[in-house]
Scaffold this active site. Structure first.
Site, PDB file in Angstrom:
ATOM      1  N   ASP A  26      52.386  68.836 -12.360  1.00 37.87           N
ATOM      2  CA  ASP A  26      51.844  69.350 -11.177  1.00 37.87           C
ATOM      3  C   ASP A  26      50.288  69.435 -12.103  1.00 37.87           C
ATOM      4  OD1 ASP A  26      50.181  70.469  -9.275  1.00 37.87           O
ATOM      5  OD2 ASP A  26      50.582  72.669 -10.366  1.00 37.87           O
TER       6      ASP A  26
ATOM      7  N   ASP B 217      46.359  64.097  -5.852  1.00 39.16           N
ATOM      8  CA  ASP B 217      47.648  64.886  -6.205  1.00 39.16           C
ATOM      9  C   ASP B 217      48.622  64.154  -5.985  1.00 39.16           C
ATOM     10  OD1 ASP B 217      48.539  67.354  -6.590  1.00 39.16           O
ATOM     11  OD2 ASP B 217      49.310  67.355  -4.441  1.00 39.16           O
TER      12      ASP B 217
END
Length: 437
Positions: free
Chosen positions: A116, A315
């Site tokens: 992440d 992201d």
């Protein structure tokens, strides 16, 4: 901005794939741990998509990922917009689309954890578990590891936690945007990545873990910009990933750290900071071109607002790209104007803009798409922003509308080396065949 390419139309070959009926497209470190007694020069770790192994078509994979990504976007946008009150600690994105294999402890036990880039904390579920989700591997037992140690409250990593308390060492509570969380003790342990073992990595030993979306793995590896993240703790200052195409079921995506993180013939743009969300990788998006038309978007559209909302981040855990509402409206209008196909109004795909494919088509013309970042023009290949399915008879734009925050998703990053350089504060992009690295 770079000048427009002379040939601004991409030809899309519509070749039916027998197995899937798809149309293919052609076109900061803690002083308290003193962990780096020897320099880590770099390593690589293979990444696996969370839906790998499932019998899904390319379009089905995208739709599953979009459901997760839309939820991620909603909670991020809602929480970043709430910073006006200045009473909440920063929240983190949580979940993700790619799993990385790691080993923890001595002797080492192997786990899959979610990669992440939108959060910092490294954590795994630990015994004794008060409240733990089901995971595919046994829960880590710190009593069986000779290298496990609790971190004291005076450690720098404990001080870096958004929420902590002290009783038997440093205890933490780390919350994500959907109100899921992990709670436990902050500890130090030996982590192994590929063939490289690194002692004294600070991590959360989670004994009380709530929320959805974590069960694909045994925890999470934060690669954000804060001091708790793996990259900051290693002191390497640089990492990259290369993500294979969403329909490449056999190809292996890769995370590269330290000296392994490099790219040739890359374009580079500076990172910018949002004090309200220091973990995220914010970029300065200055404009978008479709075909040879620069969209009428105000430069402030993608700016970080005074209350911490807005902005444009890159992201790894969000699938499609989301643009602030007015920018997406301009993009959608221009695509409709330049495409020579009827708009599909059925709404069956879950995507904001789709076109009806003519029967027995062999090619479709798609306008070029360029993102103009500060100092770098990212010219995307067609397969990174449109997807076609012959069974549904549609060709769709893999982008959507958001309220506030905008995100460059991983679909747009396919087959690119994306280098995050925390020392130079830059992001670089270079085309690559990621299944051949």
């Amino acid at each position: 901005m770079a000048s427009s390419a002379s040939h601004m139309i991409i030809m899309i070959l519509l070749a039916l794939a027998v197995s899937s009926s798809l149309i293919s497209l052609a076109n900061a470190t803690s002083r308290g741990l003193d962990r780096r007694q020897q320099k880590i020069t770099g390593f690589r770790v293979n990444l696996r998509h969370v839906d790998s192994g499932g019998n899904y078509t390319k379009f089905e994979r995208l739709q599953r990922a979009m459901k997760r990504g839309r939820f991620r976007l909603q909670r991020l946008s809602a929480k970043t917009a709430s910073f006006e009150s200045s009473v909440e600690a920063p929240v983190h994105s949580g979940n993700g689309e790619f799993l990385m294999k790691i080993a923890i402890g001595t002797p080492a036990e192997t786990y899959s954890a979610i990669m992440d880039t939108g959060s910092d904390l490294i954590w795994t579920q630990c015994k004794p578990c008060k409240d733990c989700f089901d995971q595919p591997t046994p829960i880590f037992d710190p009593k069986k590891s000779s290298s496990f140690s609790r971190l004291p409250c005076k450690s720098d990593l404990c001080a870096a936690l958004p929420t902590s308390s002290c009783s038997n060492g440093c205890e933490y509570l780390y919350s994500y945007g959907d109100y899921s969380s992990t709670q436990g003790v902050l500890a130090a342990e030996t982590f192994t990545f590929g063939d490289v073992s690194v002692p004294k990595i600070g991590f959360g030993c989670g004994e009380d873990n709530d929320g959805s979306g974590f069960s694909q793995g045994a925890g999470l590896v934060g690669l954000g910009r804060g001091p708790l993240s793996l990259i900051s703790q290693l002191g390497e200052g640089k990492f990259s990933y290369c993500l294979t195409s969403i329909d490449d079921t056999k190809g292996i995506s890769t995370l590269l750290v330290g000296s392994e993180a490099k790219a040739k013939t890359a374009i580079t743009t500076p990172l910018i900071q949002n004090p309200s969300q220091p973990s995220f990788y914010y970029l300065s998006l200055e404009g978008i071109t479709v075909g040879d038309t620069l969209l009428p978007i105000d430069k402030s559209t993608f700016s970080i607002q005074d209350d911490g909302s807005g902005g444009f981040i890159i992201d790894s855990g969000t699938t499609i790209t989301y643009l602030e509402g007015s920018a997406f409206s301009a993009l959608k209008k221009e695509f409709i104007s330049q495409m020579k196909l009827d708009v599909d109004e059925s709404g069956s795909t879950g995507l904001d803009l789709c076109f009806t494919l003519p029967p027995d088509s062999s090619t479709v013309e798609v306008p070029q798409l360029v993102f103009h970042f500060e100092g770098a023009d990212l010219n995307l290949p067609a397969e990174n922003y449109v997807i076609a399915d012959s069974g549904l008879g549609v060709l769709c734009l893999t982008m959507g509308s958001s309220s506030g925050m905008s995100i460059l998703g991983n679909f747009q990053q396919q087959n690119m080396v994306v280098v995050h350089d925390l020392e130079k504060e830059t992001i670089s992009f270079a085309p690559a065949q990621c299944n051949q690295l």
